[in-house]
Design a protein around this motif. Structure first.
Motif, PDB file in Angstrom:
ATOM      1  N   VAL A  11       0.828  -1.208   0.000  1.00 50.55           N
ATOM      2  CA  VAL A  11       0.000   0.000   0.000  1.00 50.55           C
ATOM      3  C   VAL A  11       0.864   1.259   0.000  1.00 50.55           C
ATOM      4  N   LYS A  12       1.741   1.401   1.000  1.00 53.12           N
ATOM      5  CA  LYS A  12       2.483   2.659   1.167  1.00 53.12           C
ATOM      6  C   LYS A  12       3.836   2.683   0.456  1.00 53.12           C
ATOM      7  N   ASN A  13       4.335   1.526   0.016  1.00 54.04           N
ATOM      8  CA  ASN A  13       5.654   1.414  -0.603  1.00 54.04           C
ATOM      9  C   ASN A  13       6.733   1.972   0.320  1.00 54.04           C
ATOM     10  N   GLY A  14       6.524   1.767   1.618  1.00 59.10           N
ATOM     11  CA  GLY A  14       7.503   2.222   2.592  1.00 59.10           C
ATOM     12  C   GLY A  14       8.062   1.085   3.431  1.00 59.10           C
ATOM     13  N   GLY A  15       7.493  -0.109   3.289  1.00 59.45           N
ATOM     14  CA  GLY A  15       7.911  -1.240   4.113  1.00 59.45           C
ATOM     15  C   GLY A  15       8.074  -2.511   3.312  1.00 59.45           C
ATOM     16  N   LYS A  16       7.003  -3.314   3.250  1.00 59.18           N
ATOM     17  CA  LYS A  16       7.110  -4.662   2.691  1.00 59.18           C
ATOM     18  C   LYS A  16       7.598  -4.706   1.245  1.00 59.18           C
ATOM     19  N   SER A  17       7.038  -3.865   0.374  1.00 65.46           N
ATOM     20  CA  SER A  17       7.464  -3.927  -1.028  1.00 65.46           C
ATOM     21  C   SER A  17       8.898  -3.445  -1.192  1.00 65.46           C
ATOM     22  N   GLN A  18       9.306  -2.452  -0.405  1.00 66.97           N
ATOM     23  CA  GLN A  18      10.698  -1.988  -0.441  1.00 66.97           C
ATOM     24  C   GLN A  18      11.631  -3.075   0.093  1.00 66.97           C
ATOM     25  N   THR A  81       2.005  -8.644  -5.131  1.00 68.77           N
ATOM     26  CA  THR A  81       1.425  -7.795  -4.097  1.00 68.77           C
ATOM     27  C   THR A  81       1.729  -8.435  -2.750  1.00 68.77           C
ATOM     28  N   LEU A  82       2.072  -7.602  -1.777  1.00 70.88           N
ATOM     29  CA  LEU A  82       2.432  -8.076  -0.447  1.00 70.88           C
ATOM     30  C   LEU A  82       1.383  -7.633   0.550  1.00 70.88           C
ATOM     31  N   GLY A  83       0.856  -8.581   1.298  1.00 70.23           N
ATOM     32  CA  GLY A  83      -0.159  -8.281   2.293  1.00 70.23           C
ATOM     33  C   GLY A  83      -1.554  -8.385   1.711  1.00 70.23           C
ATOM     34  N   ASP A 100       0.595 -13.328   0.998  1.00 70.75           N
ATOM     35  CA  ASP A 100      -0.117 -12.990   2.230  1.00 70.75           C
ATOM     36  C   ASP A 100       0.905 -13.087   3.357  1.00 70.75           C
ATOM     37  N   THR A 101       1.651 -12.016   3.533  1.00 70.12           N
ATOM     38  CA  THR A 101       2.822 -12.019   4.415  1.00 70.12           C
ATOM     39  C   THR A 101       2.452 -12.144   5.883  1.00 70.12           C
ATOM     40  N   ASP A 102       3.404 -12.651   6.639  1.00 71.35           N
ATOM     41  CA  ASP A 102       3.251 -12.794   8.083  1.00 71.35           C
ATOM     42  C   ASP A 102       2.914 -11.432   8.691  1.00 71.35           C
ATOM     43  N   GLU A 103       1.988 -11.400   9.614  1.00 74.34           N
ATOM     44  CA  GLU A 103       1.649 -10.156  10.309  1.00 74.34           C
ATOM     45  C   GLU A 103       1.747 -10.391  11.816  1.00 74.34           C
ATOM     46  N   PRO A 104       2.991 -10.290  12.348  1.00 75.05           N
ATOM     47  CA  PRO A 104       3.222 -10.580  13.765  1.00 75.05           C
ATOM     48  C   PRO A 104       2.398  -9.719  14.718  1.00 75.05           C
ATOM     49  N   MET A 115       9.270  -6.522  12.863  1.00 77.78           N
ATOM     50  CA  MET A 115       9.853  -6.265  11.551  1.00 77.78           C
ATOM     51  C   MET A 115      10.860  -7.342  11.161  1.00 77.78           C
ATOM     52  N   ARG A 116      11.566  -7.910  12.127  1.00 76.50           N
ATOM     53  CA  ARG A 116      12.482  -9.012  11.802  1.00 76.50           C
ATOM     54  C   ARG A 116      11.720 -10.226  11.288  1.00 76.50           C
ATOM     55  N   LEU A 117      10.577 -10.520  11.900  1.00 79.46           N
ATOM     56  CA  LEU A 117       9.761 -11.653  11.443  1.00 79.46           C
ATOM     57  C   LEU A 117       9.213 -11.394  10.038  1.00 79.46           C
ATOM     58  N   VAL A 118       8.770 -10.162   9.783  1.00 81.29           N
ATOM     59  CA  VAL A 118       8.289  -9.788   8.454  1.00 81.29           C
ATOM     60  C   VAL A 118       9.422  -9.932   7.441  1.00 81.29           C
ATOM     61  N   ARG A 119      10.607  -9.425   7.794  1.00 76.00           N
ATOM     62  CA  ARG A 119      11.770  -9.525   6.903  1.00 76.00           C
ATOM     63  C   ARG A 119      12.077 -10.978   6.573  1.00 76.00           C
ATOM     64  N   ASP A 120      12.095 -11.830   7.584  1.00 79.11           N
ATOM     65  CA  ASP A 120      12.458 -13.224   7.362  1.00 79.11           C
ATOM     66  C   ASP A 120      11.430 -13.939   6.499  1.00 79.11           C
ATOM     67  N   ASP A 121      10.145 -13.612   6.679  1.00 82.08           N
ATOM     68  CA  ASP A 121       9.088 -14.183   5.846  1.00 82.08           C
ATOM     69  C   ASP A 121       9.285 -13.740   4.398  1.00 82.08           C
ATOM     70  N   ILE A 122       9.492 -12.458   4.190  1.00 81.84           N
ATOM     71  CA  ILE A 122       9.676 -11.935   2.833  1.00 81.84           C
ATOM     72  C   ILE A 122      10.956 -12.497   2.218  1.00 81.84           C
ATOM     73  N   ALA A 123      12.021 -12.595   3.002  1.00 79.13           N
ATOM     74  CA  ALA A 123      13.291 -13.125   2.487  1.00 79.13           C
ATOM     75  C   ALA A 123      13.121 -14.550   1.976  1.00 79.13           C
TER      76      ALA A 123
END
Length: 135
Positions: A11-18, A81-83, A100-104, A115-123
């Motif tokens: 949505v914001k292109n400030g977190g998950k997609s970046q 698309t992420l999320g 459908d990314t992890d949402e801790p 954010m580390r859990l989100v990063r590891d899921d995306i990685a």
């Protein structure tokens, strides 16, 4: 033959997609043409996203949120698309998938730990995608 191309969208292109774009660039180098955008771009990159990527040697500090370019959606091979909130109208000739990314935070985990859990899921998803893209 040109490199495969991927557009990561949240949505914001400030977190998950970046994060996904930075991790893909780190994983695939210049063998994949990587882009990111937001359906409703924010004004800055999430500081925690930047911090957790720096922990694994990926620097996105120079990135800025960008809106979706409809021509880019048509030109890339794959839109991810992420999320659950981000959506992009499908176009003929472009593949689409949703992560459908992890949402801790749904489990009460916030801050840098979230954010580390989100990063590891995306990685993990980026690593898998890198193996599925044509050479």
């Amino acid at each position: 033959m040109s490199a495969p191309s991927v557009l990561f969208v949240c949505v914001k292109n400030g977190g998950k997609s970046q994060m996904a774009a930075g991790l893909m660039r780190a994983a695939a180098g210049d063998t994949v043409d990587v882009h990111s955008a937001g359906t409703r771009p924010g004004t800055s990159i999430n500081a925690l996203s930047t911090d957790v990527l720096l922990e694994v040697g990926v620097d996105i500090t120079g990135e800025t949120p960008k809106p979706i370019d409809p021509q880019l959606v048509r030109d890339v091979d794959l839109v991810v698309t992420l999320g659950r909130e981000a959506s992009v109208d499908p176009v003929p000739g472009t593949a689409f998938e949703n992560w459908d990314t992890d949402e801790p935070s749904e489990r009460g985990i916030d801050g840098i730990e979230r954010m580390r859990l989100v990063r590891d899921d995306i990685a993990a998803r980026v690593t898998d995608l890198a193996t599925r893209l044509p050479p």
